[in-house]
Design a protein around this motif. Structure first.
Motif, PDB file in Angstrom:
ATOM      1  N   TYR A 251      -4.082   4.634   3.589  1.00  0.00           N
ATOM      2  CA  TYR A 251      -3.295   3.500   3.097  1.00  0.00           C
ATOM      3  C   TYR A 251      -3.980   2.954   1.845  1.00  0.00           C
ATOM      4  O   TYR A 251      -4.994   2.260   1.940  1.00  0.00           O
ATOM      5  N   LEU A 252      -3.427   3.297   0.706  1.00  0.00           N
ATOM      6  CA  LEU A 252      -4.063   2.998  -0.580  1.00  0.00           C
ATOM      7  C   LEU A 252      -3.456   1.728  -1.158  1.00  0.00           C
ATOM      8  O   LEU A 252      -2.268   1.692  -1.514  1.00  0.00           O
TER       9      LEU A 252
ATOM     10  N   PHE B  86       5.721   3.711  -0.267  1.00  0.00           N
ATOM     11  CA  PHE B  86       5.042   2.420  -0.277  1.00  0.00           C
ATOM     12  C   PHE B  86       5.730   1.443   0.670  1.00  0.00           C
ATOM     13  O   PHE B  86       6.949   1.415   0.796  1.00  0.00           O
ATOM     14  N   ARG B  87       4.906   0.595   1.280  1.00  0.00           N
ATOM     15  CA  ARG B  87       5.405  -0.562   2.018  1.00  0.00           C
ATOM     16  C   ARG B  87       4.222  -1.501   2.263  1.00  0.00           C
ATOM     17  O   ARG B  87       3.101  -1.229   1.836  1.00  0.00           O
TER      18      ARG B  87
ATOM     19  N   ALA C  11       0.825  -1.203   0.000  1.00  0.00           N
ATOM     20  CA  ALA C  11       0.000   0.000   0.000  1.00  0.00           C
ATOM     21  C   ALA C  11       0.862   1.256   0.000  1.00  0.00           C
ATOM     22  O   ALA C  11       2.028   1.240   0.410  1.00  0.00           O
ATOM     23  N   TYR C  12       0.233   2.341  -0.459  1.00  0.00           N
ATOM     24  CA  TYR C  12       0.849   3.672  -0.450  1.00  0.00           C
ATOM     25  C   TYR C  12       0.415   4.410   0.807  1.00  0.00           C
ATOM     26  O   TYR C  12      -0.778   4.495   1.110  1.00  0.00           O
ATOM     27  N   ASN C  13       1.400   4.942   1.539  1.00  0.00           N
ATOM     28  CA  ASN C  13       1.095   5.710   2.735  1.00  0.00           C
ATOM     29  C   ASN C  13       0.820   7.153   2.314  1.00  0.00           C
ATOM     30  O   ASN C  13       1.731   7.896   1.942  1.00  0.00           O
ATOM     31  N   ASN C  14      -0.429   7.544   2.372  1.00  0.00           N
ATOM     32  CA  ASN C  14      -0.874   8.850   1.879  1.00  0.00           C
ATOM     33  C   ASN C  14      -0.945   9.887   3.003  1.00  0.00           C
ATOM     34  O   ASN C  14      -1.734  10.825   2.943  1.00  0.00           O
ATOM     35  N   THR C  15      -0.116   9.708   4.049  1.00  0.00           N
ATOM     36  CA  THR C  15      -0.105  10.652   5.158  1.00  0.00           C
ATOM     37  C   THR C  15       1.157  11.510   5.109  1.00  0.00           C
ATOM     38  O   THR C  15       2.206  11.068   4.613  1.00  0.00           O
TER      39      THR C  15
END
Length: 202
Positions: free
Chosen positions: A168-169, A153-154, A143-147
């Motif tokens: 979390y995308l 990504f992790r 997922a992409y951490n959008n914060t």
């Protein structure tokens, strides 16, 4: 788990530093795919719905992010530079390898995180997007951490993702390399026929 790590740099995805890939973009454009049948071994660009795409794995156990230019359902070879991943597909599992030849896998122990190493992710396609899930005891997803401060990504636990789905995308749009074909006509070798005439003796 704490959703964000305050020790991480606050560089947004648009200016995220990226390691230089060791292989240039292959010739041909990258076309959007929407079904599991279209997912075959090859080169891809992986993008979430904010436009952020995976670049390369970093030694701090993240995958950097950037924003490639997308034109409709296409990413040109030039715009794919730096975002290319090699996907090795075997049924409904996929191995993810960046342009530097590094495979990625979950941190293990059912924890949020990422590490390098060859690993077969379970892949699921829903409504035209793809999700890469851990296997066995790893109930995690890529997922992409959008914060703020963590635009990268992790792998995150499914409980972390479901608790804050806008942060979390995990649903990816995939753009697959369409190999260029030669416009040169096929060369056909045409043999020469000979007639042999027998001459009767006098």
């Amino acid at each position: 788990d704490t959703p964000t790590d305050p020790t991480e740099p606050t560089t947004p995805a648009e200016t995220q530093p990226t390691a230089a890939p060791t292989e240039p973009a292959a010739g041909g454009d990258y076309q959007k795919i929407t079904t599991i049948d279209q997912l075959t071994t090859g080169k891809y660009v992986l993008v979430v719905n904010t436009g952020a795409a995976m670049t390369v794995y970093d030694s701090t156990n993240w995958v950097f992010a950037g924003n490639p230019t997308i034109d409709g359902d296409t990413i040109t070879a030039a715009n794919a530079e730096g975002f290319i991943w090699n996907l090795t597909v075997d049924g409904t599992t996929v191995k993810l390898q960046d342009a530097n030849g590094v495979f990625i896998k979950p941190k293990a122990g059912n924890n949020n995180g990422m590490q390098s190493g060859e690993y077969s992710w379970d892949v699921v396609c829903t409504d035209g997007t793809f999700r890469f899930n851990g296997t066995g005891s790893d109930t995690t997803s890529l997922a992409y951490n959008n914060t703020s401060g963590n635009y990268k990504f992790r792998s995150y636990k499914t409980t972390t993702i479901s608790g804050s789905p806008n942060s979390y995308l995990c649903n990816f749009t995939l753009y697959k390399l369409v190999e260029e074909t030669s416009d040169e006509p096929d060369t056909i070798l045409v043999g020469t026929s000979y007639s042999i005439h027998l001459i009767e003796p006098w």
